[in-house]
Every structure is written in C-alpha cells, then in structure tokens.
Design a protein around this motif. Structure first.
Motif, short mmCIF file in Angstrom:
data_model
loop_
_atom_site.label_atom_id
_atom_site.label_comp_id
_atom_site.label_asym_id
_atom_site.label_seq_id
_atom_site.Cartn_x
_atom_site.Cartn_y
_atom_site.Cartn_z
N THR A 31 0.82 -1.22 0.00
CA THR A 31 0.00 0.00 0.00
C THR A 31 0.85 1.27 0.00
N GLY A 32 2.17 1.11 -0.07
CA GLY A 32 3.06 2.26 -0.14
C GLY A 32 3.30 2.95 1.18
N HIS A 33 3.08 2.25 2.29
CA HIS A 33 3.22 2.86 3.60
C HIS A 33 4.36 2.29 4.44
N SER A 34 5.26 1.58 3.81
CA SER A 34 6.40 1.04 4.55
C SER A 34 7.49 2.10 4.62
N ASP A 35 8.01 2.36 5.81
CA ASP A 35 9.00 3.42 5.95
C ASP A 35 10.43 2.90 5.83
N ARG A 36 10.60 1.60 5.70
CA ARG A 36 11.95 1.04 5.57
C ARG A 36 11.93 -0.03 4.49
N ILE A 37 12.46 0.31 3.33
CA ILE A 37 12.47 -0.61 2.20
C ILE A 37 13.90 -0.95 1.86
N ARG A 38 14.23 -2.23 1.92
CA ARG A 38 15.58 -2.68 1.61
C ARG A 38 15.61 -3.32 0.23
N LEU A 39 16.63 -2.96 -0.56
CA LEU A 39 16.74 -3.51 -1.91
C LEU A 39 16.85 -5.02 -1.89
#
Length: 298
Positions: free
Chosen positions: A51-59
């Motif tokens: 939903t585009g609400h994650s504040d920490r996205i790891r490649l």
C-alpha cells in the motif's frame, strides 16, 4: 524486521512499487500470508509495502520478492529503482536515472485513476488520441522502429484508454485544449480530420468535458503552465477515500510528480481559470466539427 509506523507518508514511487508487487504476487498465485511466510515477515509488513506505507524498504528484500514472484529482470530493475527513491512529495523521474526509461511509472497511475483533469498546449492527450494520430507521433519519436514495434505501441496506447471507454463507471475527463492543438498538423489533413471528429464525438459523452482555449483568450494566467494532468483516485468500493491526487507533468528528459496539497491546489486553480476563458462544450464541439470538415476537404 522492525515494526514500521502505520502513518508513513505514501509517495508515488512507493505507491507504484506496492502496486506492481501486489499485481505480481497475485499473478503468482500467492496470498499475502503465503508471500509473507516465504519472506519470514508478518502479513502486516507486506501489506504496508503493497500500500506504499512502509518506511523502511531494503533492496535485498525487493530482489527476493522479485525472485519469489518470478518478475522479469527489466521490471525487477525498475522496481529496485522505485524502492531507492526518497520519501518526497515532489519527485522528478529523469529518464536516465536508476529506473529504466522503458519502465513506465505513469501507466500504473493512469490505470488506477478515476478522474483526469488536463490541459494540453501542443498535442491531443494520449487518452483522446486516435490510433492514426498516435501512430504518427510514435514514428516521429522513433524513426528506426519496425512496423511491428510501432503497431505494438499503438495497441498499447489504445488499450490505455480503457478507463474512459469502459461501460461501467468510466473515469471522468475534464480537458482544456489550446487552439494550437487543433491547428497543428499531425500526419496530414486526413488524420487530423478523423482526430477532430473523434474529439467531437467524445465530447458528447456525459463523463467527458472538453473545451478549447481560443487564441483570442490570450494568456489567462499571465504565464504558461505547460501541459499537465491532475489524476484523482476517487473512493474504493466501500466508499473510502482513495489515494491522494497527483499532478503529472511530462518533460523532454523526464517526468515530474507533485503530491503536496499546495501544489495540487495551485494546478486546480489554474485549470479553473483556463476553463473559465475557454469556449463552452457546445461551442467547442462546433469548432471541432467545422475544422474537421476543413481538414477533410483539404
């Protein structure tokens, strides 16, 4: 993984990343619970990402999801590029940055939109183009393209018009065209005649508002806005507010996405001013049919 707050700002790159991941997960036949289990996550963590609400996205996590879902390399590269973008509400996507030019970020937004508010100063917007008009523009932009590639691109363009052509709950369209759009010859009189007839026919639909800003109107705003599209996402099936609106501005070397409320409001005010100085819908339709006949007789 640490727990993320639920109120993380949603931005265009992250919203589009989430949509692509959700679509590919669905195509792979996995539920959120299934995919989260494979990632050793809680289901809510994956849901926030989608939903585009994650504040920490790891490649490394995006790469693993791409592997699990069987996402092709070029698309996976585009998703990694989206994941690497900053959490900002004014995003310039340069065509030569981490996201490949072939990965079209805008298409996903366009497909989900329920309202299109647009001004065009040079060309007919893609949603309203005939196949011949679109074909001519693509050939000019890609002179070395094969006939098969041209036809594939034209078919995709026509397919992208589905939101305004569907029978049930079509997207609403409010477009102001500068008179120069009607006068600018694209691919010859025959193509222009058909294009203007198409615009006139579209203007008879209840969900399409089409107006022409005549040369006689001068410069209503005192300065040019350039072409833009304000995309609205309405409400979902349960009547809940959809995603926040986005202003899309296409440039020669990239694309600008604006989400700040102040920016969106400024474009809405500009559009209202342009519309107020434009011909009304019946006058616009008469002008389109008149010019269409002139092109046909040329």
């Amino acid at each position: 993984m640490s727990r993320e707050p639920a109120n993380t700002t949603s931005t265009v790159p992250r919203r589009q990343l989430g949509k692509y991941l959700r679509d590919w997960r669905t195509q792979s036949g996995l539920t959120i619970a299934d995919a989260a289990r494979l990632m050793e996550w809680g289901a809510s963590t994956l849901q926030r990402l989608e939903t585009g609400h994650s504040d920490r996205i790891r490649l490394i996590d995006i790469r693993e999801l791409c592997r699990i879902y069987g996402i092709p390399g070029e698309i996976a590269e585009g998703l990694e590029g989206l994941a690497s973008q900053s959490v900002v509400q004014s995003w310039w996507h340069a065509y030569d940055d981490a996201i490949p030019e072939s990965f079209d970020v805008y298409v996903g937004l366009e497909a989900a939109a329920q309202q299109f508010v647009s001004y065009r100063s040079e060309l007919v917007p893609g949603l309203l183009q005939t196949a011949d008009y679109a074909r001519a523009l693509y050939r000019l932009d890609n002179p070395d393209a094969t006939d098969a590639e041209v036809e594939r691109r034209v078919a995709l363009r026509v397919q992208r018009q589905a939101p305004i052509n569907r029978r049930n709950h079509p997207a609403t369209v409010d477009v102001v065209l500068d008179e120069s759009v009607l006068r600018r010859l694209v691919a010859g009189p025959r193509v222009m005649a058909a294009q203007l007839r198409h615009l006139a026919d579209l203007s008879t639909r209840e969900h399409v508002t089409l107006r022409v800003l005549p040369f006689a109107a001068g410069m209503p705003l005192g300065l040019p806005t350039g072409p833009y599209v304000i995309l609205g996402f309405g409400t979902d099936a349960k009547g809940r507010a959809g995603e926040p609106p986005v202003v899309y501005v296409q440039g020669f070397t990239g694309e600008l996405y604006l989400e700040r409320a102040a920016d969106v409001d400024r474009y809405r005010r500009a559009h209202a001013a342009l519309a107020a100085c434009a011909l009304d819908v019946p006058e616009t339709r008469r002008l389109l049919r008149q010019l269409g006949k002139e092109y046909a007789a040329a």
